[in-house]
Design an enzyme around this catalytic site. Sequence first.
Site, short mmCIF file in Angstrom:
data_model
loop_
_atom_site.label_atom_id
_atom_site.label_comp_id
_atom_site.label_asym_id
_atom_site.label_seq_id
_atom_site.Cartn_x
_atom_site.Cartn_y
_atom_site.Cartn_z
N ASN A 38 0.81 -1.22 0.00
CA ASN A 38 0.00 0.00 0.00
C ASN A 38 0.84 1.27 0.00
O ASN A 38 0.30 2.37 -0.05
CB ASN A 38 -0.98 0.00 1.18
N ARG A 108 -7.07 -1.53 -7.13
CA ARG A 108 -7.67 -0.32 -6.61
C ARG A 108 -6.68 0.85 -6.69
O ARG A 108 -7.06 1.98 -6.98
CB ARG A 108 -8.09 -0.57 -5.15
N ASP A 132 -20.94 -1.91 -9.88
CA ASP A 132 -21.05 -2.37 -8.51
C ASP A 132 -19.79 -2.05 -7.70
O ASP A 132 -19.86 -1.54 -6.59
CB ASP A 132 -21.29 -3.88 -8.45
C1 UD1 Z 1 -6.65 1.87 1.29
C2 UD1 Z 1 -5.95 0.53 1.21
C3 UD1 Z 1 -6.83 -0.58 1.77
C4 UD1 Z 1 -7.31 -0.23 3.16
C5 UD1 Z 1 -7.95 1.16 3.16
C6 UD1 Z 1 -8.34 1.64 4.55
C7 UD1 Z 1 -4.56 0.71 -0.74
C8 UD1 Z 1 -4.29 0.26 -2.13
N1 UD1 Z 1 -5.66 0.22 -0.17
O1 UD1 Z 1 -7.79 1.78 0.44
O2 UD1 Z 1 -6.05 -1.78 1.81
O3 UD1 Z 1 -8.27 -1.19 3.56
O4 UD1 Z 1 -7.03 2.13 2.64
O5 UD1 Z 1 -7.25 1.64 5.40
O6 UD1 Z 1 -3.80 1.45 -0.15
N2 UD1 Z 1 -14.56 6.41 0.61
C9 UD1 Z 1 -15.60 7.14 0.09
N3 UD1 Z 1 -15.32 8.05 -0.91
C10 UD1 Z 1 -14.06 8.25 -1.38
C11 UD1 Z 1 -13.00 7.50 -0.84
C12 UD1 Z 1 -13.28 6.57 0.15
O7 UD1 Z 1 -16.74 6.99 0.50
O8 UD1 Z 1 -13.88 9.09 -2.27
C13 UD1 Z 1 -14.84 5.40 1.67
C14 UD1 Z 1 -14.56 3.98 1.19
O9 UD1 Z 1 -15.66 3.45 0.48
C15 UD1 Z 1 -14.31 3.26 2.48
C16 UD1 Z 1 -13.59 4.30 3.33
O10 UD1 Z 1 -13.93 5.57 2.73
O11 UD1 Z 1 -15.52 2.93 3.12
C17 UD1 Z 1 -12.08 4.11 3.36
O12 UD1 Z 1 -11.55 4.27 2.07
P1 UD1 Z 1 -10.05 4.75 1.81
O13 UD1 Z 1 -9.41 5.19 3.08
O14 UD1 Z 1 -10.10 5.73 0.68
O15 UD1 Z 1 -9.35 3.41 1.34
P2 UD1 Z 1 -8.56 3.11 0.01
O16 UD1 Z 1 -7.58 4.20 -0.26
O17 UD1 Z 1 -9.50 2.70 -1.06
#
Ligand code: UD1
Length: 433
Positions: A38, A108, A132
């Site tokens: 990550n 992702r 989805d």
């Molecule tokens: C990253 C990690 C993943 C980890 C997550 C949380 C990578 C490649 N992946 O994912 O392994 O589980 O952090 O620690 O680094 N959200 C929204 N809108 C947005 C962005 C996020 O609603 O624009 C929500 C997501 O749906 C989720 C939450 O916020 O419920 C956390 O997402 P985020 O912190 O952005 O995780 P990732 O960067 O996708």
Amino acid sequence: MSTSVEHSPVVQRDDDASIVVRGGGPLSGTVEVPGAKNSVLKLMAATILCDGAFELTNVPDIADVAIMGDLLAAIGVDMVRPAAGEVVLDNTGRITPVAPFELVERIRASINVLGPLLARCGEVRLSMPGGDDFGARPIDMHVAGLEAMGAEFTFADGDLEARADRLHGADITFDFPSVGATENLMTAAVLADGVTTIDNAAREPEIIDLCEFLVAMGARIDGIGTSTLRIEGVTSAELAPVRHRTVPDRIQAATYLAACCVAGGEIDVVGARGDHMAMLLDRFGDMGLELTTSDSGIHVAARGRSRSIDVATLPYPGIATDYKPLIITMLAVADGVGIVTENLYPGRFRYVEELQRLGADVRTSGHHAVVRGVARLSGAPVRAHDIRAGAAMVVAGLAAEGETRISGVHHIDRGYDDLVGRLRSVGAAIDRT
Ligand code: UD1
């Protein structure tokens, strides 16, 4: 915008592989923790920001690095691996701001090219995964933040297009500290005109690693490691490529601690950063693990059956959601009842059915799981549904009598660098077929 993309070879998945665990333990010896998936994927994406050859070390040998390498090659950054654990990324300056679907859909972290491409080229076209998936892991915060910086977005036919002649600084406050949105806005702000502040920013160790990489390149970032980042934009010509060591993977490190917990024994997890895992180590201590951290890593001893605890996942410095499948597996054979609350991805409990096949007593309701520990699991065929759940199945196999056969191994390969070899080296009875 040009839509022609030169296709590089797409990484093949080892769909037929399975991992067979025949219990094992107690564990003993030393296991080395590779660099963090990550982090490294985000460091790779940030090489779009300026021309030249970047050197990354402590790079894990995982499928996602290869996929991100293919994605960057399609964009105009070539990756070679001069030695084990090292990659060189050569940004030729001929950047095509188009990310092809067949690569984007597989990881992702491909969303992390959005900010750098928009900042560098003023335009970007990114294929998005199916509806989805998009709904389940939205990017609204990425989009809103870049819009505040002057970008205009259109969405059509599963593609996202964004334009901005030059992004400008903005004051952005997140309603949730999203890891990906923090990274995307931060990397875009590095080349924006003026100052960007991001409030309620995520502050995971991998974000700090990216900040340090960007600062070494010549970016101006204040507040690193805090929830308020201040980024003063520079031009691409003011940046230069650097050599950088990827931060160690705290989730892989936790996997070896969990393995030791359920199999018993005593191991050294070399390279693990105890300071990046402080809250998790506290809770593992509450479960009865004996943990000692030092500059070289974490020593863990598991004597007897562990005790159940209650755990809730939260953004850093809280307990990461990615640890959760491991924790539930540990609780499945702990003494007592533990309640696990998921606060980031409600309903992310798909692997629980697989644990139940092994005899675990786990019930889920909404974003809670109640885990009643049993003395021992019993081996059965199970499936890895994602990276972390897959690793948890391997750990569960160590807690089971008889043979546990795990299919869907390509998920594990996305994020784990030789999990089987590393576990075997500390005494686990495990093979890949
Ligand atoms: C990253 C990690 C993943 C980890 C997550 C949380 C990578 C490649 N992946 O994912 O392994 O589980 O952090 O620690 O680094 N959200 C929204 N809108 C947005 C962005 C996020 O609603 O624009 C929500 C997501 O749906 C989720 C939450 O916020 O419920 C956390 O997402 P985020 O912190 O952005 O995780 P990732 O960067 O996708």
